[in-house]
Design an enzyme around this catalytic site. Structure first.
Site, short mmCIF file in Angstrom:
data_model
loop_
_atom_site.label_atom_id
_atom_site.label_comp_id
_atom_site.label_asym_id
_atom_site.label_seq_id
_atom_site.Cartn_x
_atom_site.Cartn_y
_atom_site.Cartn_z
N HIS A 249 -19.89 -40.25 -13.13
CA HIS A 249 -20.10 -41.30 -14.13
C HIS A 249 -20.79 -40.80 -15.39
O HIS A 249 -21.01 -41.56 -16.31
CB HIS A 249 -20.92 -42.44 -13.53
CG HIS A 249 -20.24 -43.09 -12.38
ND1 HIS A 249 -19.37 -44.16 -12.54
CD2 HIS A 249 -20.25 -42.81 -11.07
CE1 HIS A 249 -18.89 -44.49 -11.36
NE2 HIS A 249 -19.41 -43.69 -10.45
N ARG A 250 -21.17 -39.52 -15.39
CA ARG A 250 -21.91 -39.02 -16.56
C ARG A 250 -21.09 -39.11 -17.82
O ARG A 250 -21.61 -39.41 -18.88
CB ARG A 250 -22.34 -37.57 -16.33
CG ARG A 250 -23.49 -37.44 -15.36
CD ARG A 250 -24.25 -36.13 -15.57
NE ARG A 250 -25.28 -36.04 -14.55
CZ ARG A 250 -25.19 -35.29 -13.47
NH1 ARG A 250 -24.11 -34.55 -13.28
NH2 ARG A 250 -26.16 -35.26 -12.59
N GLY A 251 -19.77 -38.85 -17.69
CA GLY A 251 -18.89 -38.89 -18.85
C GLY A 251 -18.93 -40.24 -19.54
O GLY A 251 -19.16 -40.33 -20.75
#
Ligand SMILES: [Zn+2]
Length: 331
Positions: free
Chosen positions: A262-264
């Site tokens: 989910h970092r993107g």
């Protein structure tokens, strides 16, 4: 590269920039120039960690306060703190004097690079050649803003908020994918192919070398304007809104591109907000969004092993063309 750096100046929690490119493309020059346009900061006078006003304080400042002292603040310019490649973990995180802690119950701490980096730019040239474990620690602190040193049950914590910038030449080896993903943004730089731009680069370098003070004073006004822009963007950032449908389209694109984790998504939204604040608009527009995608995803895209290189970037271009953003320039 400039947009990525400026977005981090407005919101350092974006997690820094990884600049990839061949030698001699001005990566280091850009980082030093970037630090010189950053607004000065307010730090506690006499603090070894340069505690910043409005941020959590280090144990030493807390002790000064609780003993009744009123902390004084001073304005300091932002520095570039270099991380030497051969630095040991102690040099990076700092060292605790365990015998003093056991003997006198007093925590004696010698700050490392992370102590010096607080409020500054932490610059790692050739980050791909740094020990994996050290990179891991650095990236953790870059996101949390806190350096926690634990040695045999004794813990020391101090603030360490910095803008992390790493550069690397991919020809000399890659970063592990797990580490790549932890850099907020990633840009590729290459030598300029356009002849007139190339000529301008040469002329500017020669001008600078011939008359450095004259060159700097010639650019001072533009530097000042950029600095003011960053100050107002920082003020504006909390008011920049991200409407629900915009979040929907971001997660849709990220899923379609098969980006893991989910970092993107989070980085894209933070970056789009910072770019909107720099533009002075209350909601990220298509350009902000498209730039945020291009800055946040290149190092998080899985390449299709059956396609020729950069297939991930081509898919990103295809998806982004639906947004109507400007096409990525890859000469
Ligand atoms: Zn302090």
């Amino acid at each position: 590269m400039k947009k990525g750096l400026l977005a981090n100046a407005v919101d350092p929690s974006i997690g820094g920039v990884l600049i990839r490119g061949e030698k001699g493309t001005g990566k280091t020059t850009a980082v030093r120039a970037f630090a010189s346009v950053l607004p000065s900061k307010e730090s506690v006078t006499g603090c070894r960690f340069g505690c910043l006003s409005g941020q959590p304080l280090c144990p030493e400042c807390l002790a000064r306060e609780s003993s009744g002292e009123r902390l004084a603040y001073e304005r300091r310019g932002v520095e570039v703190v270099d991380l030497p490649l051969n630095a040991s973990e102690d040099r990076v995180v700092g060292s605790l004097d365990l015998s003093a802690a056991l003997r006198e119950g007093e925590k004696r701490f010698e700050p490392g690079v992370l102590g010096k980096a607080n409020g500054n730019v932490l610059y790692i040239d050739e980050v791909n050649l740094l020990d994996d474990h050290v990179v891991d620690v650095l990236l953790d602190v870059a996101v949390s803003g806190v350096n926690v040193v634990m040695r045999e049950g004794v813990t020391y914590t101090h603030p360490s908020r910095f803008i992390l910038i790493g550069t690397m030449n991919p020809e000399e080896g890659e970063l592990r994918p797990q580490l790549l993903d932890r850099f907020g943004l990633c840009v590729e730089v290459s030598g300029e192919k356009d002849l007139s731009l190339r000529r301008r680069i040469v002329e500017r370098v020669l001008d600078f070398e011939r008359d450095e003070p004259g060159f700097l004073s010639g650019w001072r006004k533009e530097d000042d304007l950029l600095r003011e822009k960053l100050v107002s963007a920082k003020k504006m950032l909390p008011a920049v809104e991200v409407p629900g449908p915009l979040i929907d389209s971001v997660v849709e694109v990220v899923v379609e591109l098969g980006v893991a984790g989910h970092r993107g998504d989070i980085t894209i939204l933070k970056c789009a907000r910072a770019l909107a604040a720099i533009k002075g608009i209350g909601i990220p527009d298509e350009e902000c969004l498209s730039d945020a995608f291009r800055l946040s995803l290149p190092h998080r895209l899985k390449e299709d092993p059956f396609e020729e290189s950069a297939s991930g970037l081509r898919r990103l271009d295809a998806v982004l063309s639906r947004f109507g953003g400007p096409k990525r320039d890859r000469a």
